[in-house]
Motif scaffolding. Structure first.
Motif, short mmCIF file in Angstrom:
data_model
loop_
_atom_site.label_atom_id
_atom_site.label_comp_id
_atom_site.label_asym_id
_atom_site.label_seq_id
_atom_site.Cartn_x
_atom_site.Cartn_y
_atom_site.Cartn_z
N TYR A 18 0.70 -0.99 0.04
CA TYR A 18 0.08 0.03 0.03
C TYR A 18 1.07 1.09 -0.07
O TYR A 18 0.62 2.12 -0.82
N LYS A 19 1.84 1.40 0.75
CA LYS A 19 2.74 2.45 1.04
C LYS A 19 3.72 2.67 -0.14
O LYS A 19 3.76 3.87 -0.68
N THR A 20 4.04 1.63 -0.82
CA THR A 20 4.89 1.54 -2.05
C THR A 20 4.06 2.21 -3.10
O THR A 20 4.47 3.04 -4.08
N VAL A 21 2.69 1.65 -3.37
CA VAL A 21 2.00 2.30 -4.65
C VAL A 21 1.57 3.68 -4.34
O VAL A 21 1.62 4.59 -5.17
N SER A 22 1.21 4.07 -2.95
CA SER A 22 0.97 5.50 -2.59
C SER A 22 2.14 6.27 -3.14
O SER A 22 1.97 7.62 -3.72
N MET A 23 3.32 5.90 -2.59
CA MET A 23 4.42 6.78 -3.02
C MET A 23 4.85 6.93 -4.42
O MET A 23 5.17 7.88 -4.97
N LEU A 24 4.65 5.80 -5.09
CA LEU A 24 4.80 5.67 -6.69
C LEU A 24 3.92 6.67 -7.27
O LEU A 24 4.33 7.40 -8.23
N ALA A 25 2.57 6.76 -6.69
CA ALA A 25 1.54 7.64 -7.32
C ALA A 25 1.94 8.87 -7.24
O ALA A 25 1.73 9.79 -8.16
N VAL A 26 2.30 9.37 -6.13
CA VAL A 26 2.83 10.65 -5.80
C VAL A 26 4.13 10.98 -6.53
O VAL A 26 4.06 12.45 -7.17
N LEU A 27 5.04 10.25 -6.56
CA LEU A 27 6.33 10.59 -7.46
C LEU A 27 5.85 10.84 -8.98
O LEU A 27 6.39 11.56 -9.56
#
Length: 268
Positions: A18-27
């Motif tokens: 979940y955190k990895t996908v969220s960070m990728l989306a923001v990036l």
């Protein structure tokens, strides 16, 4: 599959994924913003570049805005917000708990709350200004009225969901009156109350800008509104980003409290 692989698989299917996908989306969004600005895909008047927004943030951080520091504007907004939430907490939750236990008392207050609950805050803000003036009193009152219904409804329905056997059991052991509310009903309702508080914070925070539109000279919402008069979109973006970051921190704090008080919520 070994035990370690199974544990790793559950880990990556859970919080880490979940955190990895969220960070990728923001990036990806930030990268698209930067690339689009460098390729002149955006009109700088409407969508300033990340560099412009960063410079505006540095200027406000160093010199303040309209004679006041950035910390002062943040403090002004948070003071109004937390005063309003405190007022809503000490009124909505006790009243909601009592109304949840008594349908007769609920019948007295429910029509009035249901009447004003769907009204847009600006619809009755003029009345509050007439009653309390253009000082912070009217602003805090507006925010408190916005926070009241979610907390009240959460309190009422959480009390009604308490199993009757639990109430009868503690009554048979001698619990009654305020002890029943403090030691049984309130702890049983705490997860729902925190969920209601999370909703109330969101509604109140969204109303904060409206509250700072009338005769305010400080606050993040006022700063954004004032910058819009001069088409300073870089400052507007700074204010929006700061408001969003504060909202994330507030919500994270409530979610942490919710996990501490009821760790089973959100678990399969």
């Amino acid at each position: 599959m070994t035990r370690s692989n199974a544990v790793a698989g559950r880990f990556w299917r859970g919080d880490a994924l979940y955190k990895t996908v969220s960070m990728l989306a923001v990036l990806i969004v930030l990268t698209g913003w930067e690339v689009g600005s460098r390729l002149h895909m955006f009109n700088q008047v409407f969508v300033p570049s990340p560099e412009m927004v960063w410079r505006a943030f540095q200027d406000i951080l160093a010199e303040g805005y309209k004679g006041q520091s950035l910390g002062y504007h943040i403090f002004s907004s948070m003071r109004r917000l937390f005063l309003a939430l405190a007022m809503a907490l000490v009124t909505a939750i006790p009243l909601g708990l009592v109304c949840g236990r008594s349908r007769l008392i609920l019948a007295v207050f429910d029509p009035f709350i249901e009447f004003y609950r769907p009204l847009p805050p600006l619809a009755y803000y003029t009345l509050l200004v007439l009653w309390f003036g253009i000082t912070d009193v009217s602003k805090v009152a507006l925010l408190a009225l916005s926070a009241f219904p979610p907390l009240f409804i959460a309190a009422v329905y959480s009390v009604q969901r308490i199993p009757v056997d639990r109430i009868n059991g503690v009554k048979s052991l001698g619990a009654a009156g305020w002890r029943l509310f403090v030691y049984v009903i309130l702890p049983s309702c705490l997860p729902d109350l925190l969920t209601g508080l999370r909703t109330a914070v969101g509604v109140t925070y969204a109303t904060l800008v409206a509250a700072e539109m009338v005769a305010a000279v400080s606050g993040i919402g006022w700063m954004v509104l004032d910058a819009s008069k001069f088409l300073r979109n870089d400052i507007i973006y700074v204010g929006i980003i700061i408001m969003g970051a504060i909202a994330i921190l507030l919500d994270a704090g409530i979610r942490l409290a919710l996990r501490r008080t009821s760790p089973w919520i959100g678990k399969d």
